[in-house]
Design an enzyme around this catalytic site. Structure first.
Site, PDB file in Angstrom:
ATOM      1  N   ASP A   1      46.803  43.985  23.008  1.00  0.00           N
ATOM      2  CA  ASP A   1      46.521  44.461  24.356  1.00  0.00           C
ATOM      3  C   ASP A   1      46.584  45.986  24.321  1.00  0.00           C
ATOM      4  O   ASP A   1      47.136  46.578  23.377  1.00  0.00           O
ATOM      5  CB  ASP A   1      47.550  43.876  25.326  1.00  0.00           C
ATOM      6  CG  ASP A   1      47.271  44.233  26.774  1.00  0.00           C
ATOM      7  OD1 ASP A   1      46.105  44.555  27.104  1.00  0.00           O
ATOM      8  OD2 ASP A   1      48.219  44.195  27.579  1.00  0.00           O
TER       9      ASP A   1
ATOM     10  N   ASP B   1      47.128  48.496  27.508  1.00  0.00           N
ATOM     11  CA  ASP B   1      48.177  49.035  28.387  1.00  0.00           C
ATOM     12  C   ASP B   1      49.493  48.295  28.156  1.00  0.00           C
ATOM     13  O   ASP B   1      49.542  47.062  28.193  1.00  0.00           O
ATOM     14  CB  ASP B   1      47.757  48.899  29.854  1.00  0.00           C
ATOM     15  CG  ASP B   1      46.548  49.751  30.184  1.00  0.00           C
ATOM     16  OD1 ASP B   1      46.723  50.939  30.471  1.00  0.00           O
ATOM     17  OD2 ASP B   1      45.419  49.222  30.124  1.00  0.00           O
TER      18      ASP B   1
ATOM     19  N   ASP C   1      51.847  42.413  26.931  1.00  0.00           N
ATOM     20  CA  ASP C   1      53.009  42.725  27.772  1.00  0.00           C
ATOM     21  C   ASP C   1      52.952  42.112  29.155  1.00  0.00           C
ATOM     22  O   ASP C   1      53.955  42.083  29.864  1.00  0.00           O
ATOM     23  CB  ASP C   1      53.146  44.244  27.930  1.00  0.00           C
ATOM     24  CG  ASP C   1      52.104  44.815  28.882  1.00  0.00           C
ATOM     25  OD1 ASP C   1      50.892  44.565  28.665  1.00  0.00           O
ATOM     26  OD2 ASP C   1      52.492  45.488  29.846  1.00  0.00           O
TER      27      ASP C   1
END
Length: 273
Positions: free
Chosen positions: A35, A37, A219
């Site tokens: 991922d 961000d 996240d």
């Protein structure tokens, strides 16, 4: 689909816990899915400020020279590529709706089109009804639109949620919402997500074999689809600190935890060597 069995605070640490991660790799070749961000760059107040550090960029480049590396992000694919400053990686933007590879260019798949008018209408409505709220950031994307409210007065949060709920009611059966870290992501209601995108990429890139172990780092709530998709066939790592009230008690399908992007950089550097 297997239900999450742990909270984030219960997970073993991918770097510190007695070589558990290394034993899970077990001599296989990792294929790394990242991922953007919260993994390659810390979460920031404004999406446009999430620029990757020079050190992380160098680490990702070094990793990509020896292992397959794909970036899987909710952001638009060209935006991710611009923020990374790396143009030779496979990137799946817009939660995997827009997939691009340096060898093939845009990779077409069945979920990649047919919803542009819907997203345009929803974006216009959000701008009209929530765009004037101080601190709101409306981020239109190719296959979704995100409403960020991290900078919004908490007293206005219910107003934003009411706008989102009204859109879901108006476009019932066509639209879904994925909540994230101070953001609502409105997407077409079709069976496609980061998990489906990762499985598609494993097959399309010839990585769906016993000697390859997919390793996914994410996240946010949208990454749980990928964690679940890789249960029993790969390794999933959630990035977040257990002391963070948004993270610690969250149920997750991840196998390991890393507490910061600094630790992500350390793990990626280890895999590159």
């Amino acid at each position: 689909m297997t239900a999450p069995a742990s909270t984030v605070r219960d997970l073993p640490h991918a770097l510190r816990d007695a070589g558990l991660f290394t034993r899970r790799v077990a001599g296989r070749r990792p294929a790394v899915f990242l991922d953007y961000d919260g993994v390659l760059t810390p979460i920031v107040d404004r999406p446009e400020d999430a620029v990757i550090s020079a050190g992380m960029r160098d680490t990702v480049r070094a990793l990509a020279r020896c292992l397959p590396v794909c970036v899987v992000s909710g952001r638009d694919r060209p935006v991710v590529q611009q923020l990374m400053g790396i143009d030779d990686l496979v990137v799946a933007g817009s939660h995997g709706f827009d997939i691009w590879s340096p060898k093939e260019g845009t990779i077409q798949h069945d979920a990649a089109s047919g919803f542009e008018d819907l997203i345009e209408k929803v974006t216009d409505r959000l701008r009209a009804e929530a765009g004037s709220i101080p601190g709101v950031v409306i981020e239109p994307k190719r296959a979704s639109v995100a409403v960020h409210y991290r900078l919004v007065d908490p007293q206005e949060h219910d107003r934003i949620r009411a706008t989102v709920d009204a859109l879901l009611a108006q476009y019932r059966g066509q639209l879904k919402v994925t909540p994230g870290k101070m953001v609502y992501e409105l997407q077409p209601k079709i069976d496609w997500n980061k998990g489906r995108a990762v499985l598609y990429l494993l097959s399309r890139l010839g990585l769906d074999s016993p000697d390859v172990v997919p390793v996914y780092l994410g996240d946010d709530i949208t990454d749980e689809d990928a964690f679940r998709a890789l249960r029993g066939r790969g390794i999933s790592i959630i990035v977040g600190h257990a002391d963070d009230p948004e993270v610690g008690d969250r149920a997750t399908a991840a196998d390991f935890v890393l507490e910061s992007t600094t630790e992500v950089e350390r793990l990626l550097s280890t895999l590159a060597h």
